[in-house]
Every structure is written in structure tokens, then in C-alpha cells.
Design a protein around this motif. Structure first.
Motif, PDB file in Angstrom:
ATOM      1  N   GLY A  16       0.817  -1.210   0.000  1.00  0.00           N
ATOM      2  CA  GLY A  16       0.000   0.000   0.000  1.00  0.00           C
ATOM      3  C   GLY A  16       0.848   1.257   0.000  1.00  0.00           C
ATOM      4  O   GLY A  16       0.569   2.204  -0.743  1.00  0.00           O
ATOM      5  N   PHE A  17       1.895   1.271   0.809  1.00  0.00           N
ATOM      6  CA  PHE A  17       2.799   2.422   0.838  1.00  0.00           C
ATOM      7  C   PHE A  17       3.459   2.623  -0.505  1.00  0.00           C
ATOM      8  O   PHE A  17       3.553   3.739  -1.023  1.00  0.00           O
ATOM      9  N   TRP A  18       3.920   1.523  -1.115  1.00  0.00           N
ATOM     10  CA  TRP A  18       4.583   1.589  -2.410  1.00  0.00           C
ATOM     11  C   TRP A  18       3.620   2.089  -3.482  1.00  0.00           C
ATOM     12  O   TRP A  18       3.979   2.894  -4.335  1.00  0.00           O
ATOM     13  N   MET A  19       2.357   1.625  -3.419  1.00  0.00           N
ATOM     14  CA  MET A  19       1.374   2.020  -4.412  1.00  0.00           C
ATOM     15  C   MET A  19       1.095   3.524  -4.344  1.00  0.00           C
ATOM     16  O   MET A  19       0.930   4.177  -5.376  1.00  0.00           O
ATOM     17  N   PHE A  20       1.061   4.090  -3.145  1.00  0.00           N
ATOM     18  CA  PHE A  20       0.747   5.506  -3.025  1.00  0.00           C
ATOM     19  C   PHE A  20       1.955   6.407  -3.214  1.00  0.00           C
ATOM     20  O   PHE A  20       1.811   7.549  -3.610  1.00  0.00           O
ATOM     21  N   THR A  21       3.169   5.906  -2.955  1.00  0.00           N
ATOM     22  CA  THR A  21       4.343   6.757  -3.105  1.00  0.00           C
ATOM     23  C   THR A  21       4.981   6.662  -4.486  1.00  0.00           C
ATOM     24  O   THR A  21       5.558   7.633  -4.956  1.00  0.00           O
ATOM     25  N   ASP A  22       4.870   5.494  -5.147  1.00  0.00           N
ATOM     26  CA  ASP A  22       5.477   5.317  -6.470  1.00  0.00           C
ATOM     27  C   ASP A  22       4.618   4.386  -7.310  1.00  0.00           C
ATOM     28  O   ASP A  22       5.002   3.245  -7.580  1.00  0.00           O
ATOM     29  N   PRO A  23       3.451   4.859  -7.750  1.00  0.00           N
ATOM     30  CA  PRO A  23       2.554   3.969  -8.492  1.00  0.00           C
ATOM     31  C   PRO A  23       3.134   3.504  -9.825  1.00  0.00           C
ATOM     32  O   PRO A  23       2.924   2.367 -10.230  1.00  0.00           O
ATOM     33  N   SER A  24       3.884   4.365 -10.510  1.00  0.00           N
ATOM     34  CA  SER A  24       4.450   3.942 -11.796  1.00  0.00           C
ATOM     35  C   SER A  24       5.541   2.894 -11.591  1.00  0.00           C
ATOM     36  O   SER A  24       5.671   1.963 -12.385  1.00  0.00           O
ATOM     37  N   GLY A  25       6.317   3.007 -10.524  1.00  0.00           N
ATOM     38  CA  GLY A  25       7.327   2.000 -10.229  1.00  0.00           C
ATOM     39  C   GLY A  25       6.704   0.662  -9.872  1.00  0.00           C
ATOM     40  O   GLY A  25       7.193  -0.393 -10.292  1.00  0.00           O
ATOM     41  N   MET A  26       5.618   0.693  -9.124  1.00  0.00           N
ATOM     42  CA  MET A  26       4.929  -0.551  -8.776  1.00  0.00           C
ATOM     43  C   MET A  26       4.308  -1.184 -10.012  1.00  0.00           C
ATOM     44  O   MET A  26       4.354  -2.403 -10.183  1.00  0.00           O
ATOM     45  N   ALA A  27       3.756  -0.359 -10.895  1.00  0.00           N
ATOM     46  CA  ALA A  27       3.169  -0.885 -12.124  1.00  0.00           C
ATOM     47  C   ALA A  27       4.236  -1.527 -12.998  1.00  0.00           C
ATOM     48  O   ALA A  27       4.020  -2.600 -13.572  1.00  0.00           O
ATOM     49  N   GLU A  28       5.381  -0.898 -13.102  1.00  0.00           N
ATOM     50  CA  GLU A  28       6.472  -1.446 -13.907  1.00  0.00           C
ATOM     51  C   GLU A  28       6.989  -2.756 -13.313  1.00  0.00           C
ATOM     52  O   GLU A  28       7.254  -3.712 -14.034  1.00  0.00           O
ATOM     53  N   ALA A  29       7.129  -2.808 -12.001  1.00  0.00           N
ATOM     54  CA  ALA A  29       7.585  -4.032 -11.340  1.00  0.00           C
ATOM     55  C   ALA A  29       6.564  -5.153 -11.524  1.00  0.00           C
ATOM     56  O   ALA A  29       6.928  -6.301 -11.783  1.00  0.00           O
ATOM     57  N   SER A  30       5.284  -4.824 -11.430  1.00  0.00           N
ATOM     58  CA  SER A  30       4.229  -5.826 -11.628  1.00  0.00           C
ATOM     59  C   SER A  30       4.231  -6.331 -13.068  1.00  0.00           C
ATOM     60  O   SER A  30       4.076  -7.533 -13.313  1.00  0.00           O
ATOM     61  N   LYS A  31       4.427  -5.415 -14.008  1.00  0.00           N
ATOM     62  CA  LYS A  31       4.440  -5.805 -15.412  1.00  0.00           C
ATOM     63  C   LYS A  31       5.615  -6.725 -15.717  1.00  0.00           C
ATOM     64  O   LYS A  31       5.458  -7.740 -16.392  1.00  0.00           O
ATOM     65  N   SER A  32       6.782  -6.415 -15.194  1.00  0.00           N
ATOM     66  CA  SER A  32       7.948  -7.261 -15.453  1.00  0.00           C
ATOM     67  C   SER A  32       7.826  -8.604 -14.730  1.00  0.00           C
ATOM     68  O   SER A  32       8.245  -9.637 -15.266  1.00  0.00           O
ATOM     69  N   ALA A  33       7.234  -8.619 -13.548  1.00  0.00           N
ATOM     70  CA  ALA A  33       7.023  -9.882 -12.840  1.00  0.00           C
ATOM     71  C   ALA A  33       6.025 -10.761 -13.587  1.00  0.00           C
ATOM     72  O   ALA A  33       6.227 -11.979 -13.697  1.00  0.00           O
ATOM     73  N   ALA A  34       4.972 -10.165 -14.119  1.00  0.00           N
ATOM     74  CA  ALA A  34       3.991 -10.931 -14.883  1.00  0.00           C
ATOM     75  C   ALA A  34       4.608 -11.479 -16.165  1.00  0.00           C
ATOM     76  O   ALA A  34       4.352 -12.624 -16.543  1.00  0.00           O
ATOM     77  N   ALA A  35       5.442 -10.691 -16.818  1.00  0.00           N
ATOM     78  CA  ALA A  35       6.101 -11.165 -18.037  1.00  0.00           C
ATOM     79  C   ALA A  35       7.048 -12.317 -17.725  1.00  0.00           C
ATOM     80  O   ALA A  35       7.119 -13.295 -18.480  1.00  0.00           O
ATOM     81  N   GLY A  36       7.763 -12.230 -16.625  1.00  0.00           N
ATOM     82  CA  GLY A  36       8.652 -13.319 -16.231  1.00  0.00           C
ATOM     83  C   GLY A  36       7.892 -14.581 -15.883  1.00  0.00           C
ATOM     84  O   GLY A  36       8.299 -15.691 -16.246  1.00  0.00           O
ATOM     85  N   THR A  37       6.767 -14.430 -15.207  1.00  0.00           N
ATOM     86  CA  THR A  37       5.936 -15.582 -14.862  1.00  0.00           C
ATOM     87  C   THR A  37       5.376 -16.225 -16.121  1.00  0.00           C
ATOM     88  O   THR A  37       5.360 -17.452 -16.251  1.00  0.00           O
TER      89      THR A  37
END
Length: 56
Positions: A16-37
């Protein structure tokens, strides 16, 4: 059981903290994790297909 709940709460608070402080960074990390999976899943299915193909 309490330790598991505490760890879960800490993870939720961190995300939650990460989502509110750096939403674009969290989105990028989620996108790369999904691509790796997805890449790992493709490799697994190809290996299973090769395995069953070798049995025939």
C-alpha cells in the motif's frame, strides 16, 4: 499463526505504501514480474510437450 498474520499485515502495508508513493514503479515491477511468470509458464508447457512427444 500470529507470526503469519503479522507478516501478511506488513506485506500489505508495504504494498500500500509503495502504491501511493510510487505507483508507476509498482506498475512497472508488476508488469515485469507478470512477463517473467508468463515466460516460465511457456517454458514449462514446452518442456511437457517435448516430454510427451518423446514418449510416443
Amino acid at each position: 499463526m500470529n507470526a503469519k498474520k503479522a507478516v501478511l499485515i506488513l506485506v500489505v502495508v508495504f504494498l500500500g505504501f509503495w502504491m501511493f508513493t510510487d505507483p508507476s514503479g509498482m506498475a512497472e515491477a508488476s508488469k515485469s514480474a507478470a512477463a517473467g511468470t508468463w515466460s516460465l509458464a511457456e517454458d514449462l508447457f514446452r518442456a511437457v510437450i517435448r516430454f510427451f512427444g518423446a514418449l510416443v
